[in-house]
Enzyme design. Structure first.
Site, PDB file in Angstrom:
ATOM      1  N   CYS A 380       0.979  -1.098  -0.182  1.00 30.29           N
ATOM      2  CA  CYS A 380       0.014  -0.198  -0.043  1.00 30.29           C
ATOM      3  C   CYS A 380       0.960   1.217  -0.123  1.00 30.29           C
ATOM      4  O   CYS A 380       1.516   1.747  -0.882  1.00 30.29           O
ATOM      5  CB  CYS A 380      -0.987   0.001   1.232  1.00 30.29           C
ATOM      6  SG  CYS A 380      -2.545   0.909   0.624  1.00 30.29           S
ATOM      7  N   HIS A 514      -3.736  -5.110   0.591  1.00 32.85           N
ATOM      8  CA  HIS A 514      -3.261  -5.524   1.879  1.00 32.85           C
ATOM      9  C   HIS A 514      -3.131  -7.114   1.677  1.00 32.85           C
ATOM     10  O   HIS A 514      -4.194  -7.745   2.548  1.00 32.85           O
ATOM     11  CB  HIS A 514      -3.967  -5.142   2.826  1.00 32.85           C
ATOM     12  CG  HIS A 514      -3.675  -3.518   3.334  1.00 32.85           C
ATOM     13  ND1 HIS A 514      -2.434  -2.906   4.149  1.00 32.85           N
ATOM     14  CD2 HIS A 514      -4.086  -2.772   2.680  1.00 32.85           C
ATOM     15  CE1 HIS A 514      -2.437  -1.759   3.931  1.00 32.85           C
ATOM     16  NE2 HIS A 514      -3.372  -1.393   3.311  1.00 32.85           N
ATOM     17  N   GLU A 516      -1.400  -9.217   3.367  1.00 30.99           N
ATOM     18  CA  GLU A 516      -1.343  -9.873   4.699  1.00 30.99           C
ATOM     19  C   GLU A 516      -2.660 -10.154   5.384  1.00 30.99           C
ATOM     20  O   GLU A 516      -2.609 -10.938   6.267  1.00 30.99           O
ATOM     21  CB  GLU A 516      -0.539  -8.849   5.475  1.00 30.99           C
ATOM     22  CG  GLU A 516      -1.162  -7.513   6.069  1.00 30.99           C
ATOM     23  CD  GLU A 516      -0.930  -6.558   5.181  1.00 30.99           C
ATOM     24  OE1 GLU A 516      -0.951  -6.600   3.779  1.00 30.99           O
ATOM     25  OE2 GLU A 516      -1.243  -5.167   5.487  1.00 30.99           O
TER      26      GLU A 516
HETATM   27  N1  GLN Z   1      -1.733   6.708   2.826  1.00 30.88           N
HETATM   28  C1  GLN Z   1      -1.958   5.979   1.593  1.00 30.88           C
HETATM   29  C2  GLN Z   1      -3.269   6.079   0.932  1.00 30.88           C
HETATM   30  O1  GLN Z   1      -4.190   6.423   1.760  1.00 30.88           O
HETATM   31  C3  GLN Z   1      -1.688   4.655   1.864  1.00 30.88           C
HETATM   32  C4  GLN Z   1      -2.891   4.042   2.614  1.00 30.88           C
HETATM   33  C5  GLN Z   1      -2.383   2.435   3.188  1.00 30.88           C
HETATM   34  O2  GLN Z   1      -1.046   2.172   3.291  1.00 30.88           O
HETATM   35  N2  GLN Z   1      -3.321   1.747   3.831  1.00 30.88           N
HETATM   36  O3  GLN Z   1      -3.481   5.862  -0.235  1.00 30.88           O
END
Ligand code: GLN
Length: 542
Positions: A380, A514, A516
């Site tokens: 992410c 994600h 994970e």
């Molecule tokens: N801050 C980033 C976004 O909002 C990444 C978010 C995250 O890593 N879950 O896109």
């Protein structure tokens, strides 16, 4: 017939009630039962999505896009049953519903009260969205005696009566502290906690006692006597090396047998715990070790990265190695001379995160991984950092950045203002509410067939869970491709780059989702299994 097991906690928090519920779910499942696990959280936030990870730990995202308590992650990891929005409720959500109903006039003429309106709403939640499950395990957040937890305890007390003895059961988790000067395990805190519970009308059927050593028979009898349970219903929950031993230990301690006995269920076959034996066997006798640096912002609290921590362990299980995780605060790499912290690591992982603090350190870590050919896994925000790093240093865009951190010359990462969800277009802008408005939950992603990721997944279409507001800007795709950075995974409409790869590197992958969240000890996520495999290869090179 669905039976309900209510799991409460006492004495202190952090005794591992979530883990206890998850492990009990796994043992019942190993007996052939269908289970569902739920969490009732007494706090006033509508969901934990707006809380700082230091407050609440990780936010666990479900396929259906709910931002939930991290205990739902334990439930899913131990049972493989995908958690849903309907498995986590908070006081905030309950009150939000009740107040909306009151404004609509649904209660016209009535005084709206905690009993019965709030308690009814809680009971409705506990029993909703249940189909052919044999057991629903309901964990109540916090500890008995907390003011905000009272409506929840009252609701489950009422449910106990309504469902009857053969369909409801109360498990209470407590602590037996060992007092060195007395050389004894002390039962008094447990007695007090049960007294508190009985004071609000709940008599526990089974006591699960956390302790750091065996409970002598005499203490066990004492607890049983003072807490009004049978001797056999006092179950020791001893500290263990790995959380994945817990289902095995519970069974040996007779926890599942006591549950079945309390429900009057006889003739149930013994559980098949072979999977858990295999997992713990691999964990206790690894063939080697790899060192992975996790460069993040909330490294002071491991719960902030709970699923990630576990998924790395699962990657180790897949490769029969143990994974030594170095949690490094990303700001470390914003100061000169700190790069030595990354010497000797076999893989670098930059996890998800929000906000500007520490981002230059994450970008520096991605750069080191790329230049030194150390396996890099960006999740992410970690993928977004990899895009910025490669744009700056491979594609000569020195002003590359993300609009999350303010204006920049080349916004290679920008705010997502619209995207498709189940055939409908979602719209957002900079003024949208913060709570529950990110791109959340499961989305499909199409993989290009010649890429490393399609080889890793062995599929051409995957589904993964998202939680982000910003996304890689497709306008830079060609320029980055010329510099050796590709996006071999995209949303089915082709508008959202979901995966980044640097093909001329042993393992440099960033994912906008994600992974994970979907990894299990008995089914390690392919990306984590592959990342650890690359780390093993790297460890043999040095
Ligand atoms: N801050 C980033 C976004 O909002 C990444 C978010 C995250 O890593 N879950 O896109």
């Amino acid at each position: 017939m669905t039976r309900y097991i209510f799991i409460t906690g006492g004495v202190v928090s952090s005794l591992g009630k979530g883990l206890a519920s998850a492990a009990l779910g796994a043992v019942l499942q190993a007996r052939g039962f269908k289970v569902r696990l739920r969490k009732l959280d007494p706090y006033l936030n509508v969901d934990p999505g707006t809380m700082n990870p230091y407050q609440h730990g990780e936010v666990y995202v479900t396929d259906d896009g709910a931002e939930t308590d991290l205990d739902l992650g334990h439930y899913e990891r131990f049972t493989g049953v995908a958690a849903r929005q309907s498995d986590n409720i908070t006081s905030g959500r309950i009150y939000q519903r009740i107040i909306a109903k009151e404004r609509r006039g649904d209660y016209l003429g009535a005084t709206v009260q905690v009993i019965p309106h709030v308690t009814d709403a809680i009971k409705e939640f506990v029993c909703a969205d249940v189909d052919d499950q044999d057991f629903v395990l309901c964990e109540i957040g916090g500890t008995v005696g907390d003011i905000e937890g009272l409506p929840f305890f009252e609701a489950i007390r009422q449910l106990g009566n309504e469902l009857g003895r053969d369909r409801s059961l109360f498990v209470h988790l407590t602590l037996l502290p060992f007092i060195p000067s007395a050389g004894e395990l002390k039962t008094k805190p447990t007695q007090h906690s049960v007294k508190e519970l009985r004071g609000i009308g709940i008599q526990p059927d089974i006591l699960l006692c956390r302790c750091d050593r065996e409970i002598p028979v005499i203490e066990r009898r004492k607890i049983a006597l003072f807490c009004n349970v049978r001797d056999d219903a006092v179950i020791p929950a001893l500290d263990v090396e790995s959380i994945y031993e817990v289902p095995l230990r519970y069974h040996l301690a007779g926890f599942d047998s006591q549950i079945l006995q309390a429900f009057g269920m006889s003739g149930v076959p013994e559980p098949d715990l072979g999977t858990w034996e295999e997992i713990t066997g691999r964990l206790s006798a690894p063939d080697g070790e790899v060192k992975i640096a996790v460069v993040g912002k909330y490294t002071g609290l491991k719960d902030a990265y709970k699923s990630l921590d576990e998924a790395l362990v699962h990657g180790g299980i897949a490769n029969k190695v143990s994974v030594d995780i170095e949690w490094i605060e990303s700001e470390t790499f914003e100061q000169d001379g700190n790069l030595h912290y990354l010497e000797g690591v076999n893989g670098i992982l930059v996890p998800g995160g929000f906000g500007e603090r520490g981002i230059e350190g994450k970008i520096a870590a991605a750069r080191i991984a790329r230049e030194r050919r150390i396996p890099y896994f960006g999740i992410c925000l970690g993928m977004q950092m990899a895009v910025i790093e490669t744009a700056r240093n491979m594609a000569d865009l020195s002003g590359a950045g993300s609009t999350e951190f303010g204006e920049c010359e080349d916004s290679v990462v920008g705010l997502m203002t619209e995207w498709e969800k189940e055939g409908k277009i979602e719209h957002r802008d900079a003024e949208s509410d913060v709570g529950g408005t990110m791109r959340l939950g499961a989305y499909e992603c199409v993989l290009s067939p010649t890429s490393k990721v399609s080889e890793i997944y062995n599929q051409d279409r995957i589904s993964e869970r998202h939680r982000h507001r910003y996304e890689v800007n497709l306008a830079y795709e060609n320029l980055l491709a010329k510099s050796g950075v590709i996006f071999p995974g995209k949303s089915p409409d082709g508008f959202l780059p979901e995966i980044l790869e640097v093909p001329d590197h042993p393992w440099f992958i960033g994912v906008q989702f994600h992974p994970e969240l979907k990894s299990k000890p008995f089914d390690p996520h392919p990306l984590f299994a592959s990342f650890i495999e690359a780390a093993v290869t790297q460890s043999r090179l040095v």
